[in-house]
Design an enzyme around this catalytic site. Sequence first.
Site: not given
Lengths: 352, 352
Positions: B59, B100, B105, B109, B114, B176, B199, B238, B242-243
């Site tokens: 977005k 980047f 990431d 991961d 994505r 993290d 993060k 935020f 999100d969590d």
Amino acid sequence: NHSAPIAARVTVSKDESRDFMAVFPDVVRDLTGVTRAYNCNDAANWFARVLQYNVPRGKKNRGILCVLTYKNLVPADQITPESLKLAHYLGWCVEMLQSFFIMSDDVMDNSTTRRGQLCWHRVEGVGLTAINDTLMVENAMFAVLKKHFSHLDCYVDLMELFHEISFITTCGQTLDQINSHRKVSEFTMDNYKSIVYNKTAYYTFYLPFALAMHLAGFKDAEAFRQSKTILLEMGHFFQVQDDFLDCFGNPDVTGKIGTDIQDNKCSWLAVVAMQRANAEQKQIMMDCYGQEDPIKVNRIKDLYKELSLPTTYATFEEESYNMIKTHIQQTSRGVPHQSFLQILNKIYRRDS
Amino acid sequence: NHSAPIAARVTVSKDESRDFMAVFPDVVRDLTGVTRAYNCNDAANWFARVLQYNVPRGKKNRGILCVLTYKNLVPADQITPESLKLAHYLGWCVEMLQSFFIMSDDVMDNSTTRRGQLCWHRVEGVGLTAINDTLMVENAMFAVLKKHFSHLDCYVDLMELFHEISFITTCGQTLDQINSHRKVSEFTMDNYKSIVYNKTAYYTFYLPFALAMHLAGFKDAEAFRQSKTILLEMGHFFQVQDDFLDCFGNPDVTGKIGTDIQDNKCSWLAVVAMQRANAEQKQIMMDCYGQEDPIKVNRIKDLYKELSLPTTYATFEEESYNMIKTHIQQTSRGVPHQSFLQILNKIYRRDS
Ligand SMILES: [Mg+2]
Ligand SMILES: [Mg+2]
Ligand SMILES: [Mg+2]
Ligand SMILES: [Mg+2]
Ligand SMILES: [Mg+2]
Ligand SMILES: [Mg+2]
């Protein structure tokens, strides 16, 4: 790739090396301090390990080159303990840049060892976290610059130089990658030169030298331009030498076993071989280059000898030395010729 | 990790989005031009693909936030087409930074998709070359700054801000990483806050806002400090949101299926659960958290409900909104309250 190029073989004295190492603990202290200031104690401890394991390894010749050049450029009675310390910090920034490129190159090439120890990503508990660690080392470099150089006139020039050379090196890595997936029949000397200038010569020779020039107060753009031309020529020769020794060097002396043929590298030997080969020899190159089979690897090495590449290399070395020396003598813009000649004479006719 | 945080859910108008996208081709043209100037035509073509595939996706709310904030901070009659274009370039630098970090990431991961497409490293012919590509995007950001901002007073501030925020974000990634290898019994709210500030909050909220402040000519360090406090509080909220949605959101609305429980993430829910749990419930957390088994995952979700975490969350949302609003009203140093309130009201009480 970032295998130790010949520049890593410039000999530096034990004193120079010891003086340089003496500043490293200060760098680590600065950087863990910055990390702790963001409430990241755990990250600071991790980062100290990353720095210790990766940065002060190898011969540190790029970093020391920065210090030596600074000493060459500034009259002895104008060098203060403070300004010399700054030259050492810049040298460590060069070593940090080299480290972050090496660390990510080793992940991309899935390498096992580096400078006599396991590659960082191979260490227990690290793995792909090494990618973030490379970004930490890269960005910490700018924290060193900010802390020690932000009061100086040359601060913007230093930052821009690191940005530019980092970008150029990533472009060189991309070219290296693209070409190692090409057929050997598509290798060209022009592509070879673009790869080595961008992947190696800028950060190995031009960067440490230009940093020292900025710290010494050089402002004339033409002096930088002339220096760049000479230093990139040196970088080009050193990579040719590295490529030659990858195939024909004595592993007991070079300390490593070459794999450029197996890796389908656009090396100087492969490019010259394709220029010299007749139709039948070209076919051998196409059939045997870029493969693991030891019989095919040896077929390539034999072909290189049939094409007299060792003799061609000896001639190239001689001519390249003379050409660079002439270019040095023609430079007119303030940089003492001695500064270039010292590097030049340290790296020619080496066998490791 | 860099899963789309709630900030990605700030709604922007179609016009804002279209105006922003209209500048992207100029960014690509600038950067391929820089690459070609180093004799790297092949790398320029590759890099254009890297940029197109990775940067203008999602977005783009962080980049657009930079533009909107600039428009809020500067009186309309003082905004010129040139200065607005600069705000757009800064917005694209933020998007490049975000890209980047996302690209690396996803490699770390080992993610698959994505923003509705394959992760870049999963694309045919890319693989671990993606690591060098992230470095290209990162360093190209500074080429954009040099080309368009080096004549401005704020140039050094802009570069230093990108350096600092990049470093902070890598520190957050390290935290993290370290915490997701800890036992759930070792999670703490202090560690949670350090992770989310570093993060996510710095680069998602503080960076775009502070860039706009610099471009608008703000010089007062205290104005930046007060803004940072508020923006990090927003970032913190935020990430809590999100969590919460990772576990309790409707996948049809959020567009993703959460895996924080399986990934042993130090999430707000896990931390609060451990604070609230009795001995028996703590044992359930220790037995079931951080594992793939769907039965264990559901046992954790049931426990969260037994501990009334949805109610706790609703209260937290309310209190957090009021606290941030109060802090905004208390700020005194020049930044219009409207600039903060616009963001605040765009992101509270969202369900996606
Ligand atoms: Mg390599
Ligand atoms: Mg490589
Ligand atoms: Mg080599
Ligand atoms: Mg992730
Ligand atoms: Mg992650
Ligand atoms: Mg999440």
